[in-house]
Design a protein around this motif. Structure first.
Motif, PDB file in Angstrom:
ATOM      1  N   PRO A  58       0.797  -1.233   0.000  1.00 11.33           N
ATOM      2  CA  PRO A  58       0.000   0.000   0.000  1.00 11.33           C
ATOM      3  C   PRO A  58       0.830   1.283   0.000  1.00 11.33           C
ATOM      4  CG  PRO A  58       0.172  -0.803   2.236  1.00 11.33           C
ATOM      5  CD  PRO A  58       0.929  -1.792   1.355  1.00 11.33           C
ATOM      6  N   THR A  59       2.174   1.201   0.011  1.00 10.78           N
ATOM      7  CA  THR A  59       3.002   2.403   0.123  1.00 10.78           C
ATOM      8  C   THR A  59       3.438   2.985  -1.212  1.00 10.78           C
ATOM      9  OG1 THR A  59       4.948   0.987   0.387  1.00 10.78           O
ATOM     10  CG2 THR A  59       3.883   1.789   2.403  1.00 10.78           C
ATOM     11  N   GLY A  60       3.299   2.210  -2.284  1.00  9.30           N
ATOM     12  CA  GLY A  60       3.763   2.707  -3.578  1.00  9.30           C
ATOM     13  C   GLY A  60       3.394   1.779  -4.710  1.00  9.30           C
ATOM     14  N   ASP A  61       4.026   2.018  -5.843  1.00  6.55           N
ATOM     15  CA  ASP A  61       3.755   1.238  -7.042  1.00  6.55           C
ATOM     16  C   ASP A  61       4.987   1.331  -7.942  1.00  6.55           C
ATOM     17  OD1 ASP A  61       2.713   0.397  -9.664  1.00  6.55           O
ATOM     18  OD2 ASP A  61       0.745   0.623  -8.752  1.00  6.55           O
ATOM     19  N   VAL A  77       6.223   5.196  -7.893  1.00  8.02           N
ATOM     20  CA  VAL A  77       5.640   6.236  -7.059  1.00  8.02           C
ATOM     21  C   VAL A  77       5.637   5.736  -5.623  1.00  8.02           C
ATOM     22  CG1 VAL A  77       4.224   7.290  -8.856  1.00  8.02           C
ATOM     23  CG2 VAL A  77       3.259   5.467  -7.482  1.00  8.02           C
ATOM     24  N   LEU A  78       5.871   6.667  -4.702  1.00  9.45           N
ATOM     25  CA  LEU A  78       5.931   6.356  -3.282  1.00  9.45           C
ATOM     26  C   LEU A  78       5.076   7.355  -2.526  1.00  9.45           C
ATOM     27  CD1 LEU A  78       7.264   4.818  -0.888  1.00  9.45           C
ATOM     28  CD2 LEU A  78       9.049   6.586  -0.938  1.00  9.45           C
ATOM     29  N   LEU A  79       4.116   6.855  -1.756  1.00  8.48           N
ATOM     30  CA  LEU A  79       3.294   7.754  -0.936  1.00  8.48           C
ATOM     31  C   LEU A  79       4.156   8.372   0.155  1.00  8.48           C
ATOM     32  CD1 LEU A  79      -0.052   5.787  -0.502  1.00  8.48           C
ATOM     33  CD2 LEU A  79       0.421   7.732  -2.010  1.00  8.48           C
ATOM     34  N   LEU A  80       4.023   9.691   0.317  1.00  2.00           N
ATOM     35  CA  LEU A  80       4.803  10.398   1.332  1.00  2.00           C
ATOM     36  C   LEU A  80       3.987  10.753   2.559  1.00  2.00           C
ATOM     37  CD1 LEU A  80       6.841  12.886  -0.897  1.00  2.00           C
ATOM     38  CD2 LEU A  80       7.550  10.649  -0.005  1.00  2.00           C
ATOM     39  N   ASP A  81       2.675  10.824   2.395  1.00  2.00           N
ATOM     40  CA  ASP A  81       1.801  11.246   3.484  1.00  2.00           C
ATOM     41  C   ASP A  81       0.846  10.115   3.836  1.00  2.00           C
ATOM     42  OD1 ASP A  81       2.812  13.961   3.373  1.00  2.00           O
ATOM     43  OD2 ASP A  81       1.634  14.168   1.543  1.00  2.00           O
ATOM     44  N   GLY A  82       0.234  10.233   5.012  1.00  4.87           N
ATOM     45  CA  GLY A  82      -0.710   9.225   5.457  1.00  4.87           C
ATOM     46  C   GLY A  82      -1.922   9.110   4.547  1.00  4.87           C
ATOM     47  N   GLY A  86      -7.398  10.589   1.418  1.00  5.11           N
ATOM     48  CA  GLY A  86      -6.590  11.028   0.291  1.00  5.11           C
ATOM     49  C   GLY A  86      -6.414  12.525   0.215  1.00  5.11           C
ATOM     50  N   GLY A  87      -7.057  13.284   1.088  1.00  3.59           N
ATOM     51  CA  GLY A  87      -6.925  14.732   1.049  1.00  3.59           C
ATOM     52  C   GLY A  87      -5.493  15.170   1.316  1.00  3.59           C
ATOM     53  N   GLY A  88      -4.890  15.835   0.346  1.00  2.00           N
ATOM     54  CA  GLY A  88      -3.542  16.360   0.525  1.00  2.00           C
ATOM     55  C   GLY A  88      -2.438  15.331   0.434  1.00  2.00           C
ATOM     56  N   VAL A  89      -2.739  14.099   0.128  1.00  2.00           N
ATOM     57  CA  VAL A  89      -1.717  13.057   0.083  1.00  2.00           C
ATOM     58  C   VAL A  89      -0.793  13.304  -1.103  1.00  2.00           C
ATOM     59  CG1 VAL A  89      -1.314  10.581  -0.210  1.00  2.00           C
ATOM     60  CG2 VAL A  89      -3.169  11.371   1.238  1.00  2.00           C
ATOM     61  N   ALA A 121      -4.528   6.163  -7.945  1.00  2.00           N
ATOM     62  CA  ALA A 121      -5.146   4.928  -7.439  1.00  2.00           C
ATOM     63  C   ALA A 121      -4.739   4.656  -5.989  1.00  2.00           C
ATOM     64  CB  ALA A 121      -4.777   3.745  -8.329  1.00  2.00           C
ATOM     65  N   LEU A 122      -3.576   5.139  -5.582  1.00  2.00           N
ATOM     66  CA  LEU A 122      -3.123   4.988  -4.196  1.00  2.00           C
ATOM     67  C   LEU A 122      -3.691   6.082  -3.289  1.00  2.00           C
ATOM     68  CD1 LEU A 122       0.609   4.082  -4.875  1.00  2.00           C
ATOM     69  CD2 LEU A 122      -1.122   2.558  -3.873  1.00  2.00           C
ATOM     70  N   GLY A 123      -4.415   7.044  -3.879  1.00  2.00           N
ATOM     71  CA  GLY A 123      -5.022   8.110  -3.097  1.00  2.00           C
ATOM     72  C   GLY A 123      -4.280   9.430  -3.131  1.00  2.00           C
ATOM     73  N   ALA A 124      -3.250   9.541  -3.942  1.00  2.00           N
ATOM     74  CA  ALA A 124      -2.485  10.784  -3.992  1.00  2.00           C
ATOM     75  C   ALA A 124      -3.249  11.868  -4.732  1.00  2.00           C
ATOM     76  CB  ALA A 124      -1.139  10.541  -4.663  1.00  2.00           C
ATOM     77  N   ARG A 125      -3.043  13.097  -4.277  1.00  2.00           N
ATOM     78  CA  ARG A 125      -3.648  14.268  -4.908  1.00  2.00           C
ATOM     79  C   ARG A 125      -2.605  15.170  -5.553  1.00  2.00           C
ATOM     80  NH1 ARG A 125      -9.262  15.190  -3.392  1.00  2.00           N
ATOM     81  NH2 ARG A 125      -9.786  13.292  -2.303  1.00  2.00           N
ATOM     82  N   ARG A 126      -1.346  14.938  -5.178  1.00  2.00           N
ATOM     83  CA  ARG A 126      -0.244  15.766  -5.670  1.00  2.00           C
ATOM     84  C   ARG A 126       0.966  14.871  -5.896  1.00  2.00           C
ATOM     85  NH1 ARG A 126       1.269  20.685  -6.456  1.00  2.00           N
ATOM     86  NH2 ARG A 126       3.307  21.497  -5.926  1.00  2.00           N
ATOM     87  N   MET A 127       1.690  15.139  -6.990  1.00  2.00           N
ATOM     88  CA  MET A 127       2.923  14.412  -7.288  1.00  2.00           C
ATOM     89  C   MET A 127       4.091  15.365  -7.090  1.00  2.00           C
ATOM     90  SD  MET A 127       3.871  11.309  -8.468  1.00  2.00           S
ATOM     91  CE  MET A 127       2.972  10.622  -9.849  1.00  2.00           C
TER      92      MET A 127
END
Length: 167
Positions: A58-61, A77-82, A86-89, A121-127
């Motif tokens: 669940p942390t990336g792809d 891609v790697l999620l940086l935020d909780g 998905g708000g602001g992730v 798809a992981l919930g990110a709103r910003r790259m």
């Protein structure tokens, strides 16, 4: 007439194709930085404990790009935020690479779009991403696709410029 197309697939970073692509990526960026060919030992050291294992749900792809069935590139891609709703992730774009023989065929932009979809798809709103000033081709790619320079969100020895965009 056969139409050769780009195919992108999620893949573990330790598969033979993904491993070879990650080695090629590290070889190219390290060799450019050091202004000499990287040795196999330096590539091995650079890939050891590099955090690529986080590039899986669940942390990336992590995606492998194939052109005409041949492994041609990769990126992650790697999620940086909780998580939450998905708000602001933010997701970090990393290890974006196309082998030289496959450049100039539209793969870089297509890979970038694929990775943006994976981040959504992981919930990110910003790259966001970081790179070096000498990686002019990468910086040009990001600018062409709507990425703008942002303040530093992390630090490290090979980080000289940061980019971001809303997804």
């Amino acid at each position: 007439m056969t139409c050769v197309t780009w195919i992108f697939s999620p893949e573990r970073v330790d598969t033979p194709d993904a491993t070879a692509l990650r080695r090629d990526y590290y070889d190219e960026v390290a060799s450019r930085y050091w202004k000499r060919p990287a040795t196999a030992a330096e590539i091995d050291a650079g890939l050891t404990d590099d955090g690529a294992g986080l590039l899986a749900p669940p942390t990336g792809d992590f995606r492998v790009a194939r052109f005409g069935g041949e492994p041609a590139g990769c990126g992650g891609v790697l999620l940086l935020d909780g998580g939450g709703d998905g708000g602001g992730v933010r997701a970090e774009l990393t290890r974006v690479y196309l082998r030289p023989a496959f450049r100039g065929r539209g793969g870089a932009g297509a890979l970038l779009a694929e990775l943006e979809d994976a981040a959504r798809a992981l919930g990110a709103r910003r790259m966001v991403l970081n790179t070096r000033l000498d990686l002019i081709e990468a910086r040009s790619l990001y600018a062409r696709h709507g990425y703008a320079e942002i303040p530093a969100y992390c630090t490290g020895p090979y980080m000289e410029v940061w980019y971001g965009r809303e997804l």
